[in-house]
Design a protein around this motif. Structure first.
Motif, short mmCIF file in Angstrom:
data_model
loop_
_atom_site.label_atom_id
_atom_site.label_comp_id
_atom_site.label_asym_id
_atom_site.label_seq_id
_atom_site.Cartn_x
_atom_site.Cartn_y
_atom_site.Cartn_z
N ALA A 117 -51.17 51.23 24.68
CA ALA A 117 -50.95 50.42 23.47
C ALA A 117 -52.19 49.57 23.16
O ALA A 117 -52.56 49.39 21.99
N ASN A 118 -52.85 49.07 24.20
CA ASN A 118 -54.06 48.29 24.00
C ASN A 118 -55.17 49.14 23.37
O ASN A 118 -55.83 48.71 22.41
N GLY B 234 -44.77 46.52 13.77
CA GLY B 234 -44.02 47.77 13.75
C GLY B 234 -44.75 48.90 14.43
O GLY B 234 -44.14 49.72 15.14
N GLN B 235 -46.08 48.96 14.26
CA GLN B 235 -46.86 50.01 14.91
C GLN B 235 -46.88 49.83 16.42
O GLN B 235 -46.78 50.80 17.18
N MET B 236 -47.02 48.59 16.89
CA MET B 236 -47.02 48.34 18.33
C MET B 236 -45.66 48.66 18.95
O MET B 236 -45.59 49.26 20.03
N ARG C 53 -37.73 43.14 8.71
CA ARG C 53 -36.37 43.41 9.16
C ARG C 53 -36.16 44.88 9.47
O ARG C 53 -35.47 45.24 10.42
N SER C 54 -36.77 45.75 8.69
CA SER C 54 -36.60 47.19 8.91
C SER C 54 -37.30 47.65 10.18
O SER C 54 -36.95 48.70 10.74
N LEU C 55 -38.32 46.90 10.66
CA LEU C 55 -39.05 47.31 11.85
C LEU C 55 -38.41 46.81 13.14
O LEU C 55 -38.75 47.29 14.22
#
Length: 820
Positions: A540-541, A517-519, A455-457
């Motif tokens: 991103a890939n 979240g990182q993506m 939820r935070s992400l």
């Protein structure tokens, strides 16, 4: 005297006043006094007059008076002046005894019911313990008063029919020392539990042994509390002479200087007058048995809703957890968005439509006071609750371990008359539900941590857009760990561009949520830097390939020009967007696709372009909405297109709600992102100039700016614009290498001057400048002349921009000047 509770507190006289229907007066409902008493009291008190009864109700807290304080309330011209009305003798002579008085309002701050007036002999006032016990009894009396009022419709009849629920209720007091388990009780309490006084050794376990097994955990959480700041109330069952009986308990925890519980003061009373159906007992027993098998917070909420809705004949039930100062809804029944007020739907971005307690005073008051609140039809409530129960509303705080862990809201559409047993039934149901909710928290700690992480992400709110409206919905899976990697984002970019992103990380785990979240963060960062869509996805890939993970992700990225309605789409193993055109037809555009992220380091991600007409809905979704073990992907996409075709694009929130409304049993997460493209109401006018690196480059830039502004009929701000252009172009030419470009944009009453260069270094405005120096004042001048200024990164460089406010003009601006 009939009431043992009053005798234990030294009370020789007590009276209950109830609020009249017009809310202006307090009318005498009942009086009781010791055998030698000859006092009488006033029949009514106006809420505006300076009496102890009225003032206690106005300030909303108990008023304790010594004899000197009491005399000061004598009113000139009053029939009882100068002595207090409630201690006058029948013959009119002033009494010879000295009294102390307490006035205790009945009901919470949200709803005043009446006032309890007590008096004792002696002028030093009530002791601290006596005050505490009387305050607790006032809480019990308020519950009885509300139940009694529910049984009668004519307020004039109330005074003659309140007696079974108020002063003559059997009961007594106790003082418990938790550290030793010793409890001092009145004989009346022992009689309620069916324990002969000679057989009682002062150990609290003797009382717990008489309690019904299903109610013992809730009772122990009250008698063995953690630190608490509020009164605790509970209706529970005991077995006496082989039969079940209902008792009411209200207590207060007293802590020492070290914060540890020192004593618990409480009042126990007979609650059988609130129970009139044996079915209520079986209902609580069935609820308790069902909750014993629930192991997650969602299961507890679902069981509570399913067990209560039909017996209560309720139209709506919501269960919410209390997290800090926020209420987080876990289950809504019915699940259809149209069944709930608009304010709930506007927050329904996921199954966590959280709201601060401070924005819901009715719920906040119930949670603080810790007892069930019943609101009949016609009661004025905050707008977010009026639509939940227009015919009646019940608010059930859920207690556990001496604190409130959540709340259950029950609403009726048609007029619901609260019976005398409703409060005790709902209180008992709330007690077992709260205990089950706390137990589920302990058993479900890992899932809760992962859920909070997920939820935070996700974005809490989507940005407001010029030229469109974006809405999103996210529903976690209901089977398995319930934590996945679906995400969405809306990213405002420069030059009136906007990025829409939706993606899905493989698997259901905390690791998937972390990668998600990182993506999301990486794609947002690459997009804001100004990279084109294919470069954003490619970066991103490469990032995911370099991570130490075996997970991969799919993604669809849309770069939308909000002025021209042109979209550039990149697909990385994800579903294509769906379009609903203004004429109601739907399309699934042909979008070239690349591999999922994290699979091939040098994967190619081609771009596909298409145009949007104003009024078009563009819908991005994840496969959890259109594919499952029983639903083929083609059928799911066809069903979504049918829903889009039948939807009203004027309300994109309802469109999103309609897409996710039928997904109750989910094996996968569901994410939906919808943008209604409206187009720009005011089309900007643009002009560009490639700055030549010549000694007179600034002069040419100024001449181009002056010609452009004359063509746009901008005259008053011409000098300001030329000064800003001079400073920004000078800085770019002097401190960078490579291409420099000047952009001018006129939008309404704002002129934006922007200079693009090839240096990524962000300009910094000096805090102070030595006036003997020859440079360093450029950005100071820009900041002083402009309404706003800043710098944003672009691919391989940056843009320094400045906004100049213009005088409003009546005539429209002409077309843009041609760029060299």
């Amino acid at each position: 005297m009939d009431v043992q509770i009053f005798a234990s507190c030294g009370v020789g006289f007590a009276a209950v006043y109830v609020l009249t229907e017009d809310g202006r007066e307090l009318r005498l409902a009942e009086v009781t006094e010791d055998a030698g008493g000859r006092r009488r009291t006033a029949a009514t008190y106006a809420l505006t007059e300076p009496s102890p009864v009225a003032e206690a109700c106005r300030i909303g807290r108990p008023l304790w008076l010594t004899t000197e304080d009491v005399v000061r309330y004598g009113l000139p011209g009053h029939a009882f002046a100068p002595v207090p009305a409630f201690v006058e003798s029948p013959d009119g002579a002033a009494p010879t005894d000295i009294v102390s008085v307490g006035a205790l309002p009945l009901g919470g701050e949200a709803r005043l019911l009446g006032c309890l007036l007590v008096a004792c002999r002696g002028g030093d006032g009530f002791s601290t313990d006596q005050r505490t016990l009387l305050e607790l009894y006032a809480g019990q009396a308020a519950a009885g008063l509300e139940a009694a009022a529910a049984r009668v419709t004519d307020r004039a009849e109330t005074a003659s029919r309140l007696r079974p629920a108020l002063l003559s209720a059997r009961g007594g007091c106790f003082v418990l020392t938790p550290s030793t388990g010793h409890i001092d009780v009145d004989t009346a309490v022992l009689n309620l539990f069916g324990i002969p006084p000679e057989d009682f050794d002062g150990d609290v376990s003797a009382l717990l042994e008489c309690t019904a097994p299903d109610d013992t955990p809730a009772l122990m959480s009250i008698l063995e509390p953690q630190q608490t700041d509020s009164d605790q109330r509970l209706t529970f069952r005991i077995r006496r002479n082989g039969e079940l009986h209902w008792l009411g308990l209200c207590c207060r925890v007293l802590t020492g200087p070290d914060g540890r519980t020192r004593r618990v003061l409480g009042v126990v009373s007979d609650a059988s007058h609130l129970r009139n159906s044996a079915d209520d007992v079986s209902l609580v027993q069935r609820l308790s048995a069902a909750l014993s098998r629930a192991t997650t917070i969602r299961d507890v909420s679902r069981v509570a809703v399913e067990s209560l809705r039909a017996p209560l004949n309720a139209d709506r039930i919501a269960v919410a957890e209390l997290e800090g100062d926020h209420l987080v809804v876990t289950v809504l029944d019915p699940p259809e968005p149209d069944a709930w007020p608009r304010s709930w739907r506007s927050e329904w971005r996921s199954e966590w439509p959280d709201a601060s307690c401070y924005s819901l005073p009715t719920l906040r008051s119930a949670l603080r006071e810790g007892h069930v609140g019943l609101w009949p039809a016609g009661t004025e409530l905050e707008p977010s609750l009026e639509g939940v129960g227009p015919g009646g509303l019940a608010v059930l705080p859920l207690p556990a371990d001496g604190r409130m862990v959540g709340v259950c809201v029950v609403g009726w559409d048609g007029e619901h008359r609260f019976g005398p047993g409703d409060r005790s039934l709902l209180t008992a149901a709330a007690g077992v539900t709260g205990q089950a909710l706390a137990r589920a928290h302990a058993l479900d700690a890992g899932h809760e941590l992962a859920t909070m992480l997920q939820r935070s992400l996700l974005p809490r709110k989507l940005p407001e857009l010029a030229g469109g409206v974006a809405v999103a919905r996210y529903l976690p899976a209901t089977v398995g760990l319930q934590v996945g990697g679906d995400w969405y984002d809306v990213i405002p970019l420069s030059d009136r561009h906007l990025a829409l992103v939706i993606g899905d990380v493989q698997g259901h785990s905390a690791g998937a949520a972390t990668i998600m979240g990182q993506m999301r963060t990486a794609i947002r960062a690459y997009a804001v830097e100004g990279h084109p869509p294919d470069v954003v996805v490619a970066h991103a890939n490469q990032l995911l390939v370099g991570m130490e993970t075996d997970l991969f992700a799919t993604c669809t990225y849309v770069d939308l020009d909000m002025e021209e309605g042109i979209a550039w789409v990149v697909r990385a193993g994800h579903l294509p967007p769906l379009l609903r055109l203004p004429d109601g037809t739907t399309e699934e555009p042909e979008i070239e696709g690349g591999p999922p992220l994290g699979v091939i380091a040098d994967g190619e991600f081609p771009m596909t372009q298409f145009s949007l007409a104003p009024g078009t809905l563009i819908t991005l979704l994840t496969d959890g909405l259109v594919e499952s073990a029983t639903l083929h992907l083609e059928d799911g996409m066809r069903a979504v297109r049918g829903l889009l075709a039948a939807a009203d694009p004027a309300e994109p929130e309802r469109v999103a709600d309609g897409l996710v409304a039928g997904t109750r049993q989910r094996h996968d997460d569901v994410a939906v992102l919808i943008l209604r493209y409206d187009g720009m109401q005011v089309r900007p006018v643009r002009a560009q100039w490639a700055v030549w690196r010549l000694p007179d480059a600034v002069m040419h830039a100024r001449r181009f700016t002056a010609r452009t502004l004359r063509g746009w009929s901008v005259e008053e701000e011409n000098d300001v614009a030329l000064l800003v252009v001079s400073e920004l172009v000078t800085n770019a030419v002097a401190h960078t290498t490579g291409e420099v470009r000047l952009d001018l944009t006129l939008t309404g009453d704002r002129l934006r001057v922007a200079v693009n260069d090839a240096s990524p270094r962000t300009p910094v405005k000096a805090e102070s400048v030595d006036w003997e120096e020859t440079g360093g004042r450029g950005l100071l001048l820009v900041a002083a002349m402009a309404a706003a200024w800043g710098s944003v990164p672009l691919s391989g460089g940056k843009q320094v921009w400045c906004d100049i406010a213009l005088t409003p003009r009546d005539e429209p601006a002409p077309a843009a000047a041609p760029s060299p």
